[in-house]
Design a protein around this motif. Structure first.
Motif, PDB file in Angstrom:
ATOM      1  N   LEU A 163       0.828  -1.209   0.000  1.00  0.00           N
ATOM      2  CA  LEU A 163       0.000   0.000   0.000  1.00  0.00           C
ATOM      3  C   LEU A 163       0.860   1.256   0.000  1.00  0.00           C
ATOM      4  O   LEU A 163       0.480   2.274  -0.573  1.00  0.00           O
ATOM      5  CB  LEU A 163      -0.920  -0.004   1.224  1.00  0.00           C
ATOM      6  CG  LEU A 163      -1.831  -1.237   1.349  1.00  0.00           C
ATOM      7  CD1 LEU A 163      -2.697  -1.129   2.590  1.00  0.00           C
ATOM      8  CD2 LEU A 163      -2.704  -1.393   0.113  1.00  0.00           C
ATOM      9  N   LYS A 164       2.029   1.174   0.642  1.00  0.00           N
ATOM     10  CA  LYS A 164       2.986   2.280   0.578  1.00  0.00           C
ATOM     11  C   LYS A 164       4.356   1.752   0.964  1.00  0.00           C
ATOM     12  O   LYS A 164       4.484   0.724   1.636  1.00  0.00           O
ATOM     13  CB  LYS A 164       2.587   3.422   1.508  1.00  0.00           C
ATOM     14  CG  LYS A 164       2.706   3.103   2.999  1.00  0.00           C
ATOM     15  CD  LYS A 164       2.530   4.343   3.856  1.00  0.00           C
ATOM     16  CE  LYS A 164       2.692   4.000   5.346  1.00  0.00           C
ATOM     17  NZ  LYS A 164       2.622   5.191   6.203  1.00  0.00           N
TER      18      LYS A 164
ATOM     19  N   GLU B  62       8.507   3.360   1.950  1.00  0.00           N
ATOM     20  CA  GLU B  62       9.341   4.540   2.190  1.00  0.00           C
ATOM     21  C   GLU B  62      10.710   4.091   2.659  1.00  0.00           C
ATOM     22  O   GLU B  62      10.917   2.920   2.997  1.00  0.00           O
ATOM     23  CB  GLU B  62       8.685   5.447   3.238  1.00  0.00           C
ATOM     24  CG  GLU B  62       8.322   4.734   4.529  1.00  0.00           C
ATOM     25  CD  GLU B  62       7.335   5.512   5.380  1.00  0.00           C
ATOM     26  OE1 GLU B  62       6.867   6.575   4.936  1.00  0.00           O
ATOM     27  OE2 GLU B  62       7.041   5.053   6.500  1.00  0.00           O
TER      28      GLU B  62
ATOM     29  N   SER C 238       7.968  -1.137   4.060  1.00  0.00           N
ATOM     30  CA  SER C 238       6.721  -1.240   3.294  1.00  0.00           C
ATOM     31  C   SER C 238       5.554  -1.613   4.198  1.00  0.00           C
ATOM     32  O   SER C 238       5.717  -2.343   5.179  1.00  0.00           O
ATOM     33  CB  SER C 238       6.850  -2.304   2.189  1.00  0.00           C
ATOM     34  OG  SER C 238       7.932  -2.002   1.327  1.00  0.00           O
ATOM     35  N   THR C 239       4.393  -1.093   3.853  1.00  0.00           N
ATOM     36  CA  THR C 239       3.140  -1.450   4.522  1.00  0.00           C
ATOM     37  C   THR C 239       2.378  -2.354   3.568  1.00  0.00           C
ATOM     38  O   THR C 239       1.959  -1.919   2.492  1.00  0.00           O
ATOM     39  CB  THR C 239       2.326  -0.188   4.855  1.00  0.00           C
ATOM     40  OG1 THR C 239       3.107   0.644   5.726  1.00  0.00           O
ATOM     41  CG2 THR C 239       1.021  -0.545   5.536  1.00  0.00           C
TER      42      THR C 239
ATOM     43  N   TYR D 256      -4.192  -0.166   8.456  1.00  0.00           N
ATOM     44  CA  TYR D 256      -3.854   1.006   7.642  1.00  0.00           C
ATOM     45  C   TYR D 256      -4.914   1.162   6.562  1.00  0.00           C
ATOM     46  O   TYR D 256      -5.177   0.228   5.797  1.00  0.00           O
ATOM     47  CB  TYR D 256      -2.468   0.830   7.008  1.00  0.00           C
ATOM     48  CG  TYR D 256      -2.067   1.955   6.065  1.00  0.00           C
ATOM     49  CD1 TYR D 256      -1.644   3.188   6.566  1.00  0.00           C
ATOM     50  CD2 TYR D 256      -2.131   1.783   4.684  1.00  0.00           C
ATOM     51  CE1 TYR D 256      -1.281   4.223   5.708  1.00  0.00           C
ATOM     52  CE2 TYR D 256      -1.775   2.802   3.817  1.00  0.00           C
ATOM     53  CZ  TYR D 256      -1.352   4.025   4.332  1.00  0.00           C
ATOM     54  OH  TYR D 256      -0.997   5.049   3.481  1.00  0.00           O
ATOM     55  N   GLU D 257      -5.536   2.329   6.530  1.00  0.00           N
ATOM     56  CA  GLU D 257      -6.587   2.614   5.548  1.00  0.00           C
ATOM     57  C   GLU D 257      -7.653   1.514   5.551  1.00  0.00           C
ATOM     58  O   GLU D 257      -8.124   1.079   4.500  1.00  0.00           O
ATOM     59  CB  GLU D 257      -5.994   2.782   4.146  1.00  0.00           C
ATOM     60  CG  GLU D 257      -5.100   4.013   4.024  1.00  0.00           C
ATOM     61  CD  GLU D 257      -4.615   4.243   2.589  1.00  0.00           C
ATOM     62  OE1 GLU D 257      -4.747   3.312   1.755  1.00  0.00           O
ATOM     63  OE2 GLU D 257      -4.104   5.332   2.317  1.00  0.00           O
TER      64      GLU D 257
ATOM     65  N   GLU E  28       9.748   4.109  -6.442  1.00  0.00           N
ATOM     66  CA  GLU E  28       8.440   4.235  -7.106  1.00  0.00           C
ATOM     67  C   GLU E  28       7.888   2.885  -7.552  1.00  0.00           C
ATOM     68  O   GLU E  28       6.674   2.696  -7.668  1.00  0.00           O
ATOM     69  CB  GLU E  28       8.513   5.190  -8.304  1.00  0.00           C
ATOM     70  CG  GLU E  28       9.564   4.855  -9.344  1.00  0.00           C
ATOM     71  CD  GLU E  28      10.907   5.538  -9.080  1.00  0.00           C
ATOM     72  OE1 GLU E  28      11.681   5.682 -10.039  1.00  0.00           O
ATOM     73  OE2 GLU E  28      11.172   5.920  -7.906  1.00  0.00           O
TER      74      GLU E  28
ATOM     75  N   GLN F 141       5.551   1.104  -4.897  1.00  0.00           N
ATOM     76  CA  GLN F 141       4.292   1.709  -4.488  1.00  0.00           C
ATOM     77  C   GLN F 141       3.094   1.012  -5.133  1.00  0.00           C
ATOM     78  O   GLN F 141       3.091   0.767  -6.349  1.00  0.00           O
ATOM     79  CB  GLN F 141       4.261   3.206  -4.866  1.00  0.00           C
ATOM     80  CG  GLN F 141       5.470   3.996  -4.419  1.00  0.00           C
ATOM     81  CD  GLN F 141       5.623   4.074  -2.909  1.00  0.00           C
ATOM     82  OE1 GLN F 141       4.656   4.002  -2.165  1.00  0.00           O
ATOM     83  NE2 GLN F 141       6.864   4.218  -2.452  1.00  0.00           N
ATOM     84  N   ASN F 142       2.077   0.709  -4.313  1.00  0.00           N
ATOM     85  CA  ASN F 142       0.789   0.204  -4.807  1.00  0.00           C
ATOM     86  C   ASN F 142       0.954  -0.905  -5.832  1.00  0.00           C
ATOM     87  O   ASN F 142       0.454  -0.821  -6.953  1.00  0.00           O
ATOM     88  CB  ASN F 142      -0.035   1.355  -5.390  1.00  0.00           C
ATOM     89  CG  ASN F 142      -1.475   0.941  -5.639  1.00  0.00           C
ATOM     90  OD1 ASN F 142      -2.017   0.071  -4.956  1.00  0.00           O
ATOM     91  ND2 ASN F 142      -2.106   1.553  -6.618  1.00  0.00           N
TER      92      ASN F 142
END
Length: 455
Positions: free
Chosen positions: A269-270, A272, A283-284, A299-300, A318, A321-322
């Motif tokens: 999901l994200k 960093e 990472s999540t 999360y969310e 990048e 991500q997702n």
């Protein structure tokens, strides 16, 4: 028990906003199975879906009086306090039914009603989850405007054990008070001990019982224990001689196999950069865990794991991500520079000879099939079976099996049994071949790396 059919309003909502032609089904369980074909429901869950669809027609109804409406909302908010969906973790048409009714209600709530000290935090979170999660895939032109950062009162997570104990004490106090009010309470009902014989009159006894009942109720409110009534005698129970506990049989050890490794589709999901380690990403990742699973958080609106990966400098941020990946989910969690990592992301890199840097790259993440969903089981053909809950680090299962993880000339990920001597054997009975890594939706692949190692 027959299911209650979907009402016309919900069918119309599904036809306009939901995928998979779920509106064609009038039965809530069949509609749920159409919406979420990879989800299976127990008989109890089927009955629960039907009941929640009925309940949704009353929750937030403008025809309800204010007190009744507040009671229903409070009950639903409590139910959702420890659940991602109304069933716990599994999605169903009941979640959409509740969203249909509650979205206009939540839209008109003040910030205090949403996230104040007496607000409906969990209902707001559920509405936000249903309208935004790809799990439901609702096509909505207008969504409820929810600012996840605007929380007036941060509620503490519910301690399930403490909540159970609190309810038990409330029941006991209510029973004691009821007995006192009826004039039938005795010291026995309040303390569990027989009362001694005495010459006190009935009125005096009733008065003492009522007083004790009041003190019992007060003790629940204050959390302080009360003394037993003066008439009650405490008797020391004779200690029973302890019997030796029967020894549990040793668990049957499963034979070595790639199936012992819990491989799943994960959805990042994200991601960093790690604040304290230049080589790590944090990472999540949603891995399909039910709510309340150890080493997960939310999360969310989704149950997620935090995962540290040594991919910084090898994979562009990048690209993290997702996206869907394949995760190893039953390694023992480890703390990496202050952040606990609860899984591992599978990636391929060229094989190196002894002495060369095994982390120099290039590196490519393993790609699950396009239609795979977070939580889908990933396994090697010919090596199906149930994974271990947590791999025992002392047994070195991952270290023994991982050398067989490889990529083929057709860029598919597989397990080469010959690379694991404990499984391949020797001589005429030696096993050969590569079992391909797959999900129910298809094969797992890499982009360009042939004959690479995967770890």
């Amino acid at each position: 028990m027959a299911s209650s059919p979907l009402n016309e309003g919900l069918i119309s909502f599904l036809a306009t906003h939901a995928p998979n032609d779920a509106f064609a089904e009038t039965d809530p369980v069949k509609a749920s199975q159409t919406l979420f074909p990879s989800t299976t429901y127990t008989d109890a869950e089927r009955a629960e879906i039907s009941q929640w669809v009925i309940t949704s027609s009353h929750v937030g109804s403008p025809s309800e009086d204010a007190a009744k409406s507040a009671e229903r909302l409070s009950s639903l908010n409590t139910h959702l306090s420890s659940r991602t969906t109304v069933l716990g973790a599994k999605p169903s048409v009941a979640d959409i039914a509740l969203y249909q009714k509650l979205a206009p209600v939540v839209s008109n709530w003040s910030p205090e009603e949403r996230t104040g000290e007496q607000g409906y935090h969990h209902i707001v979170r559920h509405v936000d989850f249903v309208q935004n999660s790809p799990l439901f895939g609702l096509k909505l032109a207008d969504k409820v405007n929810i600012d996840v950062d605007n929380v007036i009162f941060k509620i503490k997570p519910i301690d399930a054990k403490a909540e159970k104990e609190r309810k038990k004490k409330e029941k006991e106090a209510a029973a004691a008070a009821s007995a006192a009010a009826s004039g039938t309470a005795t010291p026995t009902t309040l303390t569990g001990e027989p009362a001694p014989e005495g010459k006190k009159g009935k009125k005096e006894k009733a008065k003492g019982a009522a007083q004790a009942a009041g003190e019992a109720v007060a003790s629940i409110a204050t959390g302080k224990p009360t003394a037993a009534p003066e008439d009650a005698q405490t008797k020391k129970k004779e200690k029973k001689e302890k019997q030796p506990k029967p020894q549990k049989p040793a668990p049957v050890e499963k034979p070595l196999s790639p199936a012992l490794i819990d491989l799943r589709v994960g959805h990042i999901l994200k991601a960093e950069r790690h604040p304290n380690a230049d080589s790590l990403f944090v990472s999540t990742i949603a891995c399909g865990d039910p709510a309340g699973t150890d080493n997960t958080s939310e999360y969310e609106g989704q149950v997620v794991r935090t995962v540290c990966s040594g991919l910084n400098g090898l994979v562009p941020l990048e690209e993290m991500q997702n996206r869907k990946i394949v995760a190893v989910c039953n390694l023992k969690p480890v703390t990496m520079r202050g952040i606990k990592s609860a899984a591992m992301v599978l990636a391929a890199s060229p094989r190196v000879v002894e002495g060369e840097d095994s982390h120099k790259g290039p590196v490519e993440l393993v790609n699950p099939p396009t239609d795979a969903k977070a939580g889908d089981r990933v396994y090697f053909e010919g090596w199906e079976g149930e994974p271990e809950a947590v791999l025992n680090p002392k047994k070195k299962i991952w270290e023994s099996i991982q050398p067989g993880f490889t990529t083929t000339d057709s860029l598919e990920v597989g397990f080469d049994v010959e690379a694991v001597p404990q499984l391949s054997g020797e001589g005429a009975d030696k096993k050969t071949g590569v079992g391909k890594l797959k999900t129910a939706a298809g094969l797992c692949t890499v982009t360009t790396l042939k004959g690479a190692t995967v770890r």
